[in-house]
Design a protein around this motif. Structure first.
Motif, short mmCIF file in Angstrom:
data_model
loop_
_atom_site.label_atom_id
_atom_site.label_comp_id
_atom_site.label_asym_id
_atom_site.label_seq_id
_atom_site.Cartn_x
_atom_site.Cartn_y
_atom_site.Cartn_z
N UNK A 116 -66.43 3.69 -10.04
CA UNK A 116 -65.58 2.96 -10.99
C UNK A 116 -66.03 3.22 -12.43
N UNK A 117 -67.34 3.30 -12.65
CA UNK A 117 -67.84 3.56 -14.00
C UNK A 117 -67.54 5.00 -14.43
N UNK A 118 -67.68 5.95 -13.53
CA UNK A 118 -67.35 7.34 -13.85
C UNK A 118 -65.86 7.46 -14.17
N UNK A 119 -65.03 6.73 -13.45
CA UNK A 119 -63.59 6.80 -13.66
C UNK A 119 -63.16 6.29 -15.02
N UNK A 120 -63.97 5.43 -15.64
CA UNK A 120 -63.62 4.95 -17.00
C UNK A 120 -64.38 5.73 -18.08
N UNK A 121 -65.05 6.83 -17.67
CA UNK A 121 -65.66 7.71 -18.66
C UNK A 121 -67.15 7.61 -18.82
N UNK A 122 -67.83 6.81 -17.99
CA UNK A 122 -69.27 6.66 -18.11
C UNK A 122 -70.01 7.75 -17.34
N UNK A 123 -71.19 8.05 -17.80
CA UNK A 123 -72.16 8.81 -17.02
C UNK A 123 -72.95 7.81 -16.17
N UNK A 124 -73.76 8.35 -15.26
CA UNK A 124 -74.60 7.51 -14.41
C UNK A 124 -76.06 7.84 -14.69
N UNK A 125 -76.90 6.83 -14.76
CA UNK A 125 -78.33 7.01 -14.93
C UNK A 125 -79.06 6.41 -13.74
N UNK A 126 -80.03 7.14 -13.22
CA UNK A 126 -80.85 6.62 -12.12
C UNK A 126 -82.27 7.13 -12.30
N UNK A 127 -83.24 6.31 -11.94
CA UNK A 127 -84.65 6.69 -11.95
C UNK A 127 -85.07 6.85 -10.50
N UNK A 128 -85.14 8.08 -10.02
CA UNK A 128 -85.26 8.32 -8.58
C UNK A 128 -86.50 7.70 -7.93
N UNK A 129 -87.59 7.54 -8.70
CA UNK A 129 -88.79 6.95 -8.12
C UNK A 129 -88.68 5.44 -7.97
N UNK A 130 -87.77 4.83 -8.72
CA UNK A 130 -87.53 3.40 -8.57
C UNK A 130 -88.54 2.50 -9.23
N UNK A 131 -89.71 3.00 -9.58
CA UNK A 131 -90.74 2.20 -10.22
C UNK A 131 -91.52 3.09 -11.16
N UNK A 132 -92.17 2.47 -12.15
CA UNK A 132 -92.92 3.25 -13.13
C UNK A 132 -94.18 3.85 -12.52
N UNK A 133 -94.40 5.12 -12.83
CA UNK A 133 -95.57 5.85 -12.36
C UNK A 133 -96.38 6.32 -13.56
N UNK A 134 -97.70 6.20 -13.51
CA UNK A 134 -98.51 6.68 -14.64
C UNK A 134 -98.41 8.18 -14.79
N UNK A 135 -98.66 8.69 -16.00
CA UNK A 135 -98.61 10.14 -16.21
C UNK A 135 -99.51 10.88 -15.22
N UNK A 136 -98.97 11.97 -14.67
CA UNK A 136 -99.71 12.75 -13.70
C UNK A 136 -99.52 12.32 -12.27
N UNK A 137 -98.83 11.20 -12.06
CA UNK A 137 -98.58 10.70 -10.72
C UNK A 137 -97.11 10.86 -10.37
N UNK A 138 -96.84 11.11 -9.09
CA UNK A 138 -95.48 11.24 -8.60
C UNK A 138 -95.21 10.20 -7.54
N UNK A 139 -94.16 9.44 -7.72
CA UNK A 139 -93.76 8.47 -6.70
C UNK A 139 -92.79 9.10 -5.72
#
Length: 253
Positions: A138-161
């Motif tokens: 619905x958001x794309x249909x009204x002209x929006x882009x989508x944003x997602x953070x695939x890890x879902x939580x903050x990770x310190x530099x050098x770490x991969x969630x």
């Protein structure tokens, strides 16, 4: 000095957020674009405060929107609170996929709902996942882009969630290119950290991943691009700091 400047920023952040929340209450009855515009104004003010109080700036690398007429899914590395604040200023109007619990918070949650964000349960399956996908469509249909953070939580530099499969569900359902986004904000504004270090955050928009890949290929490509770039940006900043420390005080700029 860093502690004093960080405290000044935190106090200013609370004041700016309170003022914006109260002044913007009428916008809860306005169109979605008005609520999003308030978010952009708030974000610009916070970034200005961050620059003045703490000395944190940012620079953008790469093409933010490769095709001005196209729609994209932005998959963003999550290291800090900074990227959640800065993205409305840096990127075109988007709807962010975020934890459903946030939309239930007084005031903050009201604005998220009104601005058209896309809530999701952390353990989204079945009907919950389908609701998230329909909201994103619905958001794309009204002209929006989508944003997602695939890890879902903050990770310190050098770490991969763990990269959660929701990003692939969006990619497959919406049929849109995915723009991987890397940065080194965690070196300046650490997760769960009060002290903030002055300097210039680098945020890099990488080559889009076109639609059509299967799940394994997509997830591997996305993670490799984001993590490789994030490591490179962090290593470059750490090298710069080492070089600065090694130089005589009179030679530092």
């Amino acid at each position: 000095m860093i502690a004093v400047r960080s405290a000044a920023f935190t106090a200013g952040l609370w004041l700016v957020t309170l003022a914006a929340g109260l002044a913007g209450l009428p916008l809860l009855a306005a169109p979605r674009r008005a609520a999003f515009a308030l978010a952009v104004v708030w974000a610009r003010t916070v970034l200005w405060l961050l620059r003045v109080a703490v000395g944190i700036r940012h620079r953008t690398v790469g093409c933010v929107q490769p095709d001005p007429d196209g729609r994209y899914i932005y998959a963003v590395k999550h290291q800090s609170a900074w990227e959640t604040i800065a993205f409305p200023v840096i990127a075109p109007a988007f709807a962010a996929v975020l934890k459903e619990e946030l939309t239930r918070l007084p005031f903050y949650g009201w604005y998220l709902n009104r601005a058209g964000m896309v809530p999701i349960r952390r353990s989204a399956r079945g009907a919950a996942l389908k609701r998230m996908l329909r909201s994103a469509r619905a958001m794309v249909d009204i002209g929006r882009h989508i944003l997602i953070m695939p890890e879902g939580t903050r990770m310190p530099p050098g770490r991969t969630g763990r990269y959660h499969p929701g990003v692939y569900a969006l990619y497959k359902y919406l049929g849109l290119p995915v723009v991987p986004v890397a940065h080194n904000a965690g070196l300046f504004w650490p997760r769960n950290g009060f002290l903030k270090r002055p300097g210039t955050i680098a945020i890099e928009f990488l080559e889009p991943i076109p639609p059509g890949l299967d799940r394994a290929a997509f997830m591997a490509t996305l993670q490799e691009r984001i993590e490789t770039a994030a490591r490179r940006l962090c290593e470059a900043e750490l090298a710069r700091r080492r070089d600065r420390t090694a130089r005589p005080a009179g030679d530092r700029t």
